[in-house]
Enzyme design. Structure first.
Site, mmCIF file in Angstrom:
data_model
loop_
_atom_site.group_PDB
_atom_site.id
_atom_site.type_symbol
_atom_site.label_atom_id
_atom_site.label_comp_id
_atom_site.label_asym_id
_atom_site.label_seq_id
_atom_site.Cartn_x
_atom_site.Cartn_y
_atom_site.Cartn_z
ATOM 1 N N LYS A 153 0.836 -0.989 -0.488
ATOM 2 C CA LYS A 153 0.260 -0.185 -0.188
ATOM 3 C C LYS A 153 0.859 1.291 0.302
ATOM 4 O O LYS A 153 1.276 2.173 0.850
ATOM 5 C CB LYS A 153 -1.176 -0.109 1.216
ATOM 6 C CG LYS A 153 -2.276 0.420 0.593
ATOM 7 C CD LYS A 153 -3.124 0.191 2.228
ATOM 8 C CE LYS A 153 -4.190 0.748 2.090
ATOM 9 N NZ LYS A 153 -5.956 1.073 0.447
ATOM 10 N N GLU B 144 -7.457 -6.339 -10.111
ATOM 11 C CA GLU B 144 -8.145 -6.286 -9.318
ATOM 12 C C GLU B 144 -8.869 -3.934 -9.613
ATOM 13 O O GLU B 144 -7.840 -4.004 -10.537
ATOM 14 C CB GLU B 144 -6.975 -5.519 -8.039
ATOM 15 C CG GLU B 144 -6.358 -4.399 -7.733
ATOM 16 C CD GLU B 144 -5.609 -4.151 -5.979
ATOM 17 O OE1 GLU B 144 -6.389 -4.390 -5.113
ATOM 18 O OE2 GLU B 144 -4.331 -3.830 -6.613
HETATM 19 N N1 PLP Z 1 -6.758 -2.870 -3.348
HETATM 20 C C1 PLP Z 1 -6.391 -1.934 -3.213
HETATM 21 C C2 PLP Z 1 -5.380 -1.248 -4.525
HETATM 22 C C3 PLP Z 1 -6.783 -0.874 -2.133
HETATM 23 O O1 PLP Z 1 -6.044 0.485 -2.050
HETATM 24 C C4 PLP Z 1 -7.421 -1.242 -1.040
HETATM 25 C C5 PLP Z 1 -7.425 -0.178 0.129
HETATM 26 O O2 PLP Z 1 -7.398 -0.247 0.662
HETATM 27 C C6 PLP Z 1 -7.722 -2.740 -1.466
HETATM 28 C C7 PLP Z 1 -7.149 -3.209 -2.229
HETATM 29 C C8 PLP Z 1 -8.361 -3.414 -0.455
HETATM 30 O O3 PLP Z 1 -8.291 -3.581 0.299
HETATM 31 P P1 PLP Z 1 -8.813 -4.048 2.085
HETATM 32 O O4 PLP Z 1 -9.886 -4.321 1.867
HETATM 33 O O5 PLP Z 1 -7.688 -4.101 2.857
HETATM 34 O O6 PLP Z 1 -9.066 -2.316 2.877
HETATM 35 C C1 COI Z 2 -9.018 1.592 1.671
HETATM 36 O O1 COI Z 2 -10.699 1.393 1.476
HETATM 37 O O2 COI Z 2 -8.775 1.969 2.616
HETATM 38 C C2 COI Z 2 -8.563 2.495 0.765
HETATM 39 O O3 COI Z 2 -7.359 2.690 0.980
HETATM 40 C C3 COI Z 2 -9.084 2.822 -0.539
HETATM 41 C C4 COI Z 2 -8.965 4.003 -1.054
HETATM 42 C C5 COI Z 2 -9.830 5.045 -0.294
HETATM 43 C C6 COI Z 2 -7.385 4.605 -1.389
#
Ligand code: PLP
Ligand code: COI
Length: 342
Positions: free
Chosen positions: A186, A222
Site C-alpha cells: 500500500k 483489481e
Molecule cells: N486494493 C487496493 C488497491 C486498495 O487501495 C484497497 C484499499 O485498501 C483494497 C484493495 C482493499 O483492501 P482492504 O480490504 O484491506 O481495505
Molecule cells: C481503503 O479502502 O481503505 C482504501 O485505502 C481505498 C482508497 C480510499 C485508497
C-alpha cells in the site's frame, strides 16, 4: 460519551473532516520514540525529505464502528498492522512494531470518540495510518528517519451509490502496477499511477477502473481502490495475482463465504470467464462490497453484465450483510476479527 451533534451522519460522503487529535511517532537513531498526541493538522517537513522526492510513503485504511450495545469495534487491525510492515519492508522504510501500531490506533480512536458515527447511521470512523521518509537527502536511497502518524475521519460510502450496483471500466492503455512492482504493497505511488485512468473513468460515468494483469492483459487484477470478486455458479472466485493488494476485506469475505458453505477459489481469472459469472463486486475497507452490474472493456468494445442495475445479487447481499453484522457487533465475532476499544 456524547457524539458530535452537528454532523449529519446519514449523509456523510467519503471525505476528510477535521477531528480533535491525531497521533504521531518518530523513528530516529534506529528506534521508535514516544507516542505524541497532536491537535495540528500539519507536519513540518524538510524540503529534501525522501517522501517528497522519492515517494517513500505507505499508508493503511481501516474502520471503527459503534455497535447497538454502544461499544466501539475496530475491524481486523492486526491484519493492517502486518500489511503496513510488508509495505515498509517493500520500499525500505522502518517497519512499525505491531504493538505500537495497535496502541496508536486504539488511542486515536478513543481520543476522537465523539466522531464515531452512531449505530444505524450507515457511517463509520475511517482510520488512516501513514508513514513517510523524513531524512533530507538528494541521492536515491532510503531515509534513516521516519514519521508514522494516524488520523481519523468519519465517513459514509466510498461510492455515492452505496450498496447499489455500479459500472466499472477496463482501459487497456493504463496500468497501476508492474508485475514485480509495488502493487502488492500500500504505497502512495500506486495511487498516483491510478489517477489518470481513475479520473477518466469518473468522467465517463464509471465508479472505478478495473485493471487487467499488466503483463498479458488477459487476467483480472483489481479495481483502483478495491479487490474484485465474482460469483460463478455459486462459487466465490477472486483473482490471485502478484500485482494486487491483498485486501483484508476480501480475505474476510472469503472466510464468511466458507462459513456460509460457499466454495472459494483464489486463482487467475481470465477476462473471458466473466461471461460465465452471475454476480461481480469490488471489495475493500472503503468500498465494503460494492456490486458491479456492468464491466465495459472499452478499447476491446466488449461489455459484461451481471444481474440487475438496481439491486445487488443474492450471494453478494448475503456476504455484505454478514460482514456488516460482524463489524457492528450484530452477529458473533467467531474469528476474533474485532478489537473492542474500552
Ligand atoms: N486494493 C487496493 C488497491 C486498495 O487501495 C484497497 C484499499 O485498501 C483494497 C484493495 C482493499 O483492501 P482492504 O480490504 O484491506 O481495505
Ligand atoms: C481503503 O479502502 O481503505 C482504501 O485505502 C481505498 C482508497 C480510499 C485508497
Amino acid at each position: 460519551m456524547e457524539t458530535n451533534t452537528n454532523i449529519d451522519w446519514a449523509n456523510l460522503s467519503f471525505g476528510y473532516m477535521k477531528t480533535d487529535y491525531n497521533v504521531r511517532c518518530t523513528y530516529k537513531d534506529g528506534k521508535w520514540g514516544e507516542i505524541e498526541v497532536s491537535e495540528s493538522e500539519h507536519l513540518n517537513i524538510h524540503i529534501a525529505a525522501t517522501c517528497l522526492h522519492y515517494g517513500q510513503e505507505i499508508f493503511e485504511g481501516m474502520k471503527a464502528f459503534r455497535g447497538k450495545d454502544g461499544k466501539i469495534r475496530i475491524f481486523r487491525m492486526d491484519e493492517n498492522a502486518k500489511r503496513i510492515q510488508r509495505s515498509a519492508n517493500g520500499i525500505m522504510m522502518a517497519p512499525i512494531p505491531e504493538d505500537l501500531f495497535s496502541e496508536m490506533v486504539k488511542k486515536v480512536v478513543k481520543l476522537n470518540e465523539r466522531f464515531i458515527p452512531p449505530y444505524g447511521s450507515g457511517a463509520s470512523l475511517y482510520i488512516r495510518p501513514l508513514e513517510i521518509g523524513m531524512t533530507a537527502q538528494v541521492g536515491v536511497k532510503p531515509a534513516t528517519e521516519y514519521t508514522f502518524l494516524i488520523f481519523v475521519t468519519p465517513v459514509g460510502p466510498y461510492f455515492k451509490e452505496g450498496f447499489k450496483p455500479t459500472k466499472v471500466a477496463i482501459y487497456r492503455e493504463y496500468d497501476r502496477a508492474a508485475p514485480c512492482g509495488t502493487g502488492r504493497w500500500k504505497v502512495g505511488g500506486n495511487y498516483a499511477a491510478s489517477l489518470s485512468a481513475g479520473e477518466r473513468a469518473k468522467s465517463e460515468g464509471y465508479s472505478a477502473v478495473l485493471y487487467l494483469d499488466p503483463k498479458e492483459k488477459k487476467y483480472i487484477d483489481e479495481c483502483g481502490p478495491a479487490n474484485f470478486f465474482a460469483i460463478k455458479d455459486g462459487v466465490y472466485i477472486t483473482p490471485k495475482s502478484g500485482s494486487i493488494l491483498p485486501s483484508v476485506t476480501n480475505m474476510s469475505l472469503q472466510q464468511i463465504a466458507k462459513d456460509l458453505g460457499i466454495e472459494v477459489e483464489c486463482r487467475p481469472i481470465e477476462i473471458t470467464e466473466l461471461t460465465e459469472c452471475q454476480e461481480a463486486a469490488e471489495c475493500g475497507t472503503a468500498a465494503v462490497a460494492t456490486p458491479i452490474s456492468r464491466i465495459d472493456d472499452v478499447e476491446a468494445g466488449k461489455s459484461y453484465t451481471f444481474g440487475s442495475d438496481d439491486e445487488a445479487g443474492p450471494v453478494t447481499t448475503q456476504l455484505y450483510n454478514r460482514l456488516r453484522a460482524i463489524q457492528l457487533g450484530d452477529e458473533p465475532d467467531t474469528h476474533n476479527w474485532v478489537t473492542i476499544v474500552e
